[in-house]
Design a protein around this motif. Structure first.
Motif, PDB file in Angstrom:
ATOM      1  N   ASN A 202      11.865 -27.276  55.902  1.00  0.00           N
ATOM      2  CA  ASN A 202      10.926 -26.652  55.238  1.00  0.00           C
ATOM      3  C   ASN A 202       9.972 -26.118  56.927  1.00  0.00           C
ATOM      4  N   LEU A 203       9.601 -27.384  57.307  1.00  0.00           N
ATOM      5  CA  LEU A 203       8.660 -27.553  57.873  1.00  0.00           C
ATOM      6  C   LEU A 203       9.158 -26.500  59.169  1.00  0.00           C
ATOM      7  N   MET A 204      10.960 -26.735  59.329  1.00  0.00           N
ATOM      8  CA  MET A 204      11.274 -26.190  60.693  1.00  0.00           C
ATOM      9  C   MET A 204      11.196 -25.345  60.202  1.00  0.00           C
ATOM     10  N   GLY A 205      11.505 -24.130  58.981  1.00  0.00           N
ATOM     11  CA  GLY A 205      11.525 -22.795  59.367  1.00  0.00           C
ATOM     12  C   GLY A 205       9.686 -22.541  59.111  1.00  0.00           C
ATOM     13  N   PHE A 206       9.393 -23.387  58.438  1.00  0.00           N
ATOM     14  CA  PHE A 206       7.988 -22.703  58.801  1.00  0.00           C
ATOM     15  C   PHE A 206       7.441 -22.346  60.025  1.00  0.00           C
ATOM     16  N   ALA A 207       7.299 -23.235  60.792  1.00  0.00           N
ATOM     17  CA  ALA A 207       7.048 -22.136  62.517  1.00  0.00           C
ATOM     18  C   ALA A 207       7.918 -22.481  64.017  1.00  0.00           C
ATOM     19  N   ASN A 208       9.338 -22.974  63.351  1.00  0.00           N
ATOM     20  CA  ASN A 208      10.072 -23.278  65.071  1.00  0.00           C
ATOM     21  C   ASN A 208      12.001 -22.226  63.886  1.00  0.00           C
ATOM     22  N   ASN A 209      11.844 -20.941  64.130  1.00  0.00           N
ATOM     23  CA  ASN A 209      12.859 -20.599  63.783  1.00  0.00           C
ATOM     24  C   ASN A 209      13.316 -20.094  64.707  1.00  0.00           C
ATOM     25  N   ASP A 210      14.283 -19.673  64.595  1.00  0.00           N
ATOM     26  CA  ASP A 210      15.051 -18.507  65.984  1.00  0.00           C
ATOM     27  C   ASP A 210      14.393 -18.406  66.660  1.00  0.00           C
ATOM     28  N   THR A 211      13.198 -17.368  66.682  1.00  0.00           N
ATOM     29  CA  THR A 211      12.559 -16.407  67.060  1.00  0.00           C
ATOM     30  C   THR A 211      11.300 -17.876  67.903  1.00  0.00           C
ATOM     31  N   HIS A 212      10.729 -18.060  69.349  1.00  0.00           N
ATOM     32  CA  HIS A 212       9.563 -18.352  69.650  1.00  0.00           C
ATOM     33  C   HIS A 212       8.592 -17.741  69.811  1.00  0.00           C
ATOM     34  N   LEU A 213       7.908 -17.933  69.515  1.00  0.00           N
ATOM     35  CA  LEU A 213       6.946 -17.482  69.433  1.00  0.00           C
ATOM     36  C   LEU A 213       6.020 -17.508  70.833  1.00  0.00           C
ATOM     37  N   ASP A 214       6.098 -18.375  71.720  1.00  0.00           N
ATOM     38  CA  ASP A 214       5.549 -19.523  72.643  1.00  0.00           C
ATOM     39  C   ASP A 214       3.776 -19.464  72.435  1.00  0.00           C
ATOM     40  N   ILE A 215       4.138 -20.303  71.171  1.00  0.00           N
ATOM     41  CA  ILE A 215       2.860 -20.585  70.749  1.00  0.00           C
ATOM     42  C   ILE A 215       2.830 -22.305  71.134  1.00  0.00           C
ATOM     43  N   VAL A 216       1.438 -22.297  71.967  1.00  0.00           N
ATOM     44  CA  VAL A 216       0.813 -23.589  72.970  1.00  0.00           C
ATOM     45  C   VAL A 216      -0.243 -24.298  72.168  1.00  0.00           C
ATOM     46  N   LEU A 217      -0.595 -25.727  72.191  1.00  0.00           N
ATOM     47  CA  LEU A 217      -1.623 -26.282  71.537  1.00  0.00           C
ATOM     48  C   LEU A 217      -2.864 -25.335  71.269  1.00  0.00           C
ATOM     49  N   SER A 218      -3.543 -25.322  72.462  1.00  0.00           N
ATOM     50  CA  SER A 218      -4.779 -24.243  72.936  1.00  0.00           C
ATOM     51  C   SER A 218      -4.760 -23.523  71.864  1.00  0.00           C
ATOM     52  N   ASP A 219      -3.494 -22.352  71.967  1.00  0.00           N
ATOM     53  CA  ASP A 219      -3.317 -21.614  70.942  1.00  0.00           C
ATOM     54  C   ASP A 219      -3.319 -21.821  69.414  1.00  0.00           C
ATOM     55  N   MET A 220      -3.001 -22.582  68.935  1.00  0.00           N
ATOM     56  CA  MET A 220      -3.158 -23.721  67.793  1.00  0.00           C
ATOM     57  C   MET A 220      -4.606 -23.314  67.574  1.00  0.00           C
ATOM     58  N   TYR A 221      -5.289 -24.277  68.467  1.00  0.00           N
ATOM     59  CA  TYR A 221      -6.481 -24.862  68.165  1.00  0.00           C
ATOM     60  C   TYR A 221      -7.778 -23.600  67.997  1.00  0.00           C
ATOM     61  N   ILE A 222      -8.053 -22.794  68.813  1.00  0.00           N
ATOM     62  CA  ILE A 222      -8.479 -21.583  68.966  1.00  0.00           C
ATOM     63  C   ILE A 222      -8.097 -20.404  67.593  1.00  0.00           C
ATOM     64  N   GLY A 223      -6.912 -20.226  67.235  1.00  0.00           N
ATOM     65  CA  GLY A 223      -6.225 -19.716  66.804  1.00  0.00           C
ATOM     66  C   GLY A 223      -6.951 -20.019  65.114  1.00  0.00           C
ATOM     67  N   GLY A 224      -7.073 -22.179  64.881  1.00  0.00           N
ATOM     68  CA  GLY A 224      -7.242 -21.852  63.808  1.00  0.00           C
ATOM     69  C   GLY A 224      -8.702 -22.349  63.677  1.00  0.00           C
ATOM     70  N   LYS A 225      -8.971 -22.488  64.534  1.00  0.00           N
ATOM     71  CA  LYS A 225     -11.190 -22.284  64.554  1.00  0.00           C
ATOM     72  C   LYS A 225     -11.294 -20.585  64.084  1.00  0.00           C
ATOM     73  N   LEU A 226     -10.970 -19.849  64.854  1.00  0.00           N
ATOM     74  CA  LEU A 226     -11.799 -18.627  64.470  1.00  0.00           C
ATOM     75  C   LEU A 226     -10.731 -17.818  62.906  1.00  0.00           C
ATOM     76  N   LEU A 227      -9.696 -17.971  62.287  1.00  0.00           N
ATOM     77  CA  LEU A 227      -8.843 -18.414  61.448  1.00  0.00           C
ATOM     78  C   LEU A 227     -10.765 -18.821  60.752  1.00  0.00           C
ATOM     79  N   ALA A 228     -10.977 -20.273  60.528  1.00  0.00           N
ATOM     80  CA  ALA A 228     -11.888 -20.474  60.408  1.00  0.00           C
ATOM     81  C   ALA A 228     -13.323 -19.949  59.769  1.00  0.00           C
TER      82      ALA A 228
END
Length: 918
Positions: A202-228
């Motif tokens: 489920n985790l691999m299907g959740f965020a790591n499908n055959d399509t790579h979105l080029d999301i890096v750790l800094s994007d995850m941090y900024i996006g998570g904070k802005l989502l909050a």
């Protein structure tokens, strides 16, 4: 004279420090180049947004190539040179040579055991780590070629990746359990043979499908904070709509001539009390048979808030009062099953420390049971421990069976998550059918689903109770407890197990009740959740994340994250600054507006948007097959109405209120059981609870701007390029000042020696520094006259001043003191300037920086008092009555000190510009 000159033979015994100077200069130059490269990277990273590069790669790629193939040559040379230098020094006995018999000269101390050598070694190790980028690049190329041309492609499918992730996660958990060697953490039953298969897939299907979105750790941090912040803004706007709805209802009642005793009295806080307080739902007041509250509830997709009227637990309703008393009473068992029952069994009931099962013979003498196994030692005056299992495995879980003589009930209390095995069960959240369990236990489980891992634990609990005949003995005909009702309780994972176990036991015990405290949010399907309201009551506190952790909620959270990331309209650096700064509710809307564009304005033609469409199409096909699970039973939601955890309002909630993972600072702390028990014990129904609703207020942009800037982002130049220039000048000034103070060529001296007998002769004219003097060497060793200054020249070696030769005068002592202070204050100023390249300083800090640099400049100038000292004037030598008269001029180190003062002054002017342009 042995302190004055070196013979040719002496020079062969001591290696010149040329290599040391070369390595130091090389390392300093490398640091300057590397810092400049970091500045360039941050400047290049300022181009575009996280999802719209706008040519950013055209700037970053050359910089990365330059780093890998040019700048990294410096650490390679430094590592090789440092190793060679260290090896040669050790071979040469650190320049001390050998005795005539061939043995090494004994050293007073070993230079390679000093703190400076340790720092030197650490520096070489850091250089070596930097150059690891080359083998890493090579390894990556080999792996990529092997994957594309040798290994079958299906090994990199989502399923295969999930299998490898499962092995990795299981191995990590096993290693942690072995390293910590803590029995409470478990891990002994982890075999890594499929326990985490469903979660990994489920985790691999959740965020790591055959399509790579080029999301890096800094994007995850900024996006998570802005989502909050987006969630907080959405809640704030919904609350304002709630306030308007409430005011409209109140107006309608007033028009109908209401006497004020209304069911939904929601009042607005005075404007003077709004600022600085947290927002939430409504103001509740007494009145009516059943009070209600307007709450914020997400829709089934979890993406929009709607205002829904909910019933508040009230003193006027006997059912509410009774159920709240029961919930409060049994919460203590859910807390004590974690540790207290185990401690009591070991300390008072003679259970061995290594034993995992407490099983008294409860069918022999009931009076003896009451006498020996009472839980009065932990405050449960009328409770008896009649059975407990403390073994924690993949299927087994610690639990206890208690007789509550006060409530006339038999309580099964199940422990929550502590061990590694518990975490594995938590992660087995995929739906599992209940058909077989229903056939065995006597209920209709056809078409019903529940949490797979929790079902495994509930089956073990059911079989364990049956195996040891616990309930059979307690409800036997001769048992004094045969009329007692059965209650199942638990917290967290234990709450989920209690809910499923109650389902399995209910056919045999129709009057059974279950109280689950902060259980997982994916226990039963929708239909079974509604049926379980007859006997299950769940309690959720605030923003607790556990009742909201379901696969659909995580999918929704991920989709929202991608939406927010695509909406970012500023550079990543600016977004990083903004999310790191505090964001009060009064600035929430404007701050989000400055960072995010409206959804309608998202650029759909970017590469990221195209990949995101493909990704969502892939996930949509897979999500059609998944079933949703919810919190079981009736739900009491405890709402913090003041924001400071002092007052809570309980109301009957809907499972759909937990269709969204709330990103907040309390999402983890709200899951703790001791505070929950205390809240329930202190809960007062029908108390007037004032809840503050935020309004739009005039924003102080000056204050917002200052808050926005005060965050740390390495080498991001919040003051502009002036801070980088000031840093360079400060660094050069400090290095030159240290070099000039430590050297022995601060002044060049021309001396005349007056002997005690009155004869006058020309002196050698040794150069001097603050702490040492310069040794002389022969120009032509084969024909050298040590008494002739013309045959001598300055060497590369320094000698500390001998204490027995002369006494220092006040000017020399002052010059030494000011040189130390100049180095110290200069280092402080250098640190502040370095800090200013990564975080915007406050105005008062900028003023302090100016003062520090001014003092450094002043102290650097005062160290030239050495020119007025005895070394540059008349010096009386001890013992012999000789005197030396000298005239001085600046030497190499002295000019370095002058340059340092100039650079300090330039840095001082630059810091003034930083303050002026603040």
């Amino acid at each position: 004279n042995e302190f004055i000159s070196l013979s040719y033979e002496d020079r062969q015994l001591v290696s010149r420090p040329t290599t040391q100077y070369l390595l130091t200069g090389f390392a300093s130059f490398y640091m300057i180049v590397d810092v400049a490269w970091m500045f360039a990277v941050w400047s290049a990273a300022s181009v575009g947004t996280p999802t719209q590069p706008k040519g950013r790669d055209n700037y970053l790629r050359p910089l990365l190539i330059f780093k890998m193939f040019v700048i990294n040559l410096f650490p390679i040379a430094l590592v090789i040179g440092g190793i060679i230098k260290t090896y040669n020094n050790r071979q040469d006995n650190f320049g001390c040579g050998q005795n005539p018999d061939g043995t090494n000269v004994e050293l007073l101390y070993s230079p390679d055991k000093t703190p400076s050598f340790a720092l030197y070694s650490i520096l070489l190790v850091t250089y070596a780590l930097e150059i690891l980028v080359f083998p890493m690049m090579l390894t990556n190329k080999i792996v990529k070629f092997t994957r594309d041309h040798i290994i079958a492609r299906d090994r990199y499918s989502t399923q295969k990746r999930g299998e490898r992730l499962e092995l990795c996660l299981g191995g990590c958990m096993k290693c942690i359990s072995v390293l910590l060697n803590n029995p409470n953490l478990g891990g002994k039953e982890l075999k890594n043979k499929g326990e985490l298969k469903d979660f990994a897939t489920n985790l691999m299907g959740f965020a790591n499908n055959d399509t790579h979105l080029d999301i890096v750790l800094s994007d995850m941090y900024i996006g998570g904070k802005l989502l909050a912040r987006v969630q907080a803004e959405r809640r704030l706007l919904a609350i304002q709509r709630l306030q308007q709805t409430s005011n409209q209802k109140n107006t309608e009642r007033e028009n109908r001539g209401s006497d004020g005793n209304n069911d939904n009295n929601i009042t607005e806080a005075p404007k003077g009390e709004i600022e600085g307080k947290k927002d939430f739902r409504s103001t509740l007041k007494k009145g009516g048979r059943r009070r209600s509250v307007l709450t914020l509830q997400t829709n089934e997709e979890g993406k929009e808030y709607v205002v829904v009227e909910k019933d508040v637990l009230s003193l006027d309703n006997k059912e509410d009062v009774d159920i709240l008393k029961e919930v409060t009473h049994y919460s203590i068992y859910a807390q004590y099953v974690y540790w207290h029952f185990r401690l009591v069994a070991v300390e008072h009931f003679a259970l061995g420390k290594e034993e995992t099962r407490f099983l008294p013979s409860i069918e022999t003498n009931w009076d003896l049971i009451r006498e020996k196994f009472s839980l009065t030692s932990i405050g449960l005056e009328e409770s008896l421990l009649v059975y407990a299992s403390f073994h924690s495995g993949l299927a087994s879980t610690p639990y206890a069976v208690i007789v509550d003589e006060l409530k006339k009930t038999i309580v099964i209390a199940i422990r929550g998550t502590i061990s590694m095995e518990d975490w594995v069960i938590d992660l087995q959240y995929v739906p599992a059918p209940l058909d077989k369990a229903g056939d065995i236990c006597g209920f209709d489980g056809r078409g019903s689903l529940c949490h797979k891992g929790v079902l495994t634990r509930a089956k073990w609990l059911y079989n364990d109770l049956k195996k040891y005949r616990i309930l059979k003995q307690l409800y036997a005909e001769d048992s004094p407890y045969k009329e007692h009702n059965l209650v199942v309780v638990g917290h967290s994972l234990g709450g989920g197990c209690a809910q499923v176990l109650s389902l399995l036991l209910r056919p045999s015990f129709p009057s059974l009740k279950c109280y689950a405290y902060e259980p997982p949010g994916c226990i039963f399907d929708d239909d079974l959740c509604n049926k379980s309201k007859e006997w299950i009551t769940s309690v959720v506190r605030g923003d607790d994340v556990v009742p909201r952790l379901t696969q659909p909620n995580l999918e929704s959270l991920r989709d929202e994250f991608f939406d927010v990331t695509a909406r970012i309209k500023v550079s990543k650096i600016k977004a990083f600054y903004d999310v790191r700064a505090p964001c009060p509710t009064t600035h929430l809307v404007s701050r989000n507006k400055s960072m995010l564009c409206p959804k309608a304005q998202i650029d759909r033609d970017t590469s990221f948007s195209e990949k995101l469409r493909v990704f969502r199409n892939e996930r949509a096909d897979k999500n059609r097959e998944s079933a949703k699970l919810y919190i079981a039973g009736k739900i009491i939601h405890l709402v913090d109405t003041t924001g400071d955890e002092t007052k809570y309002v309980p109301y009957w909630a809907s499972p759909y209120e937990f269709n969204q993972v709330v990103l907040s600072t309390k999402m983890l702390s709200d899951h703790s059981v001791p505070p929950l028990v205390e809240i329930l014990q202190n809960l007062k129904l029908d108390e007037a609870h004032e809840v503050i609703v935020q309004e739009n207020v005039v924003e102080n942009h000056e204050e917002e701007e200052e808050n926005e800037a005060r965050v740390f982002v390495c080498f991001s130049n919040p003051h502009g390029k002036i801070s980088a220039a000031v840093l360079v000048f400060c660094f050069v000034a400090w290095i030159m000042n240290v070099w000039s103070n430590q050297g022995c060529k601060f002044v060049r001296r021309v001396t005349i020696i007056t002997r005690s007998n009155g004869t006058v002769e020309a002196g050698v004219g040794m150069g001097t520094g603050m702490w040492s003097y310069n040794l002389k060497e022969c120009i032509h060793p084969e024909s050298c006259d040590f008494d002739n200054p013309g045959d001598l020249q300055d060497s590369d070696f320094c000698q500390p001043y001998p204490d027995s030769l002369f006494e220092l005068d006040a000017n020399t002592i002052a010059a030494r003191a000011f040189s130390i202070l100049a180095n110290l204050t200069g280092f402080i100023g250098l640190g502040l300037v370095l800090f200013s390249t990564s975080m915007k300083l406050k105005k008062r800090t900028c003023v302090a920086l100016i003062i520090v640099l001014f003092v450094s400049c002043l102290f650097g100038g005062l160290q030239f008092l050495i020119l007025r000292g005895a070394f540059c004037g008349h010096l009386e030598l001890k013992g012999g009555g000789d005197a030396v008269d000298a005239t001085c001029s600046l030497n190499a180190s002295g000019y370095g000190a002058v340059a340092a003062v100039v650079f300090w002054f330039v840095a001082l002017v630059g810091s003034g510009v930083m303050l002026f342009t603040y």
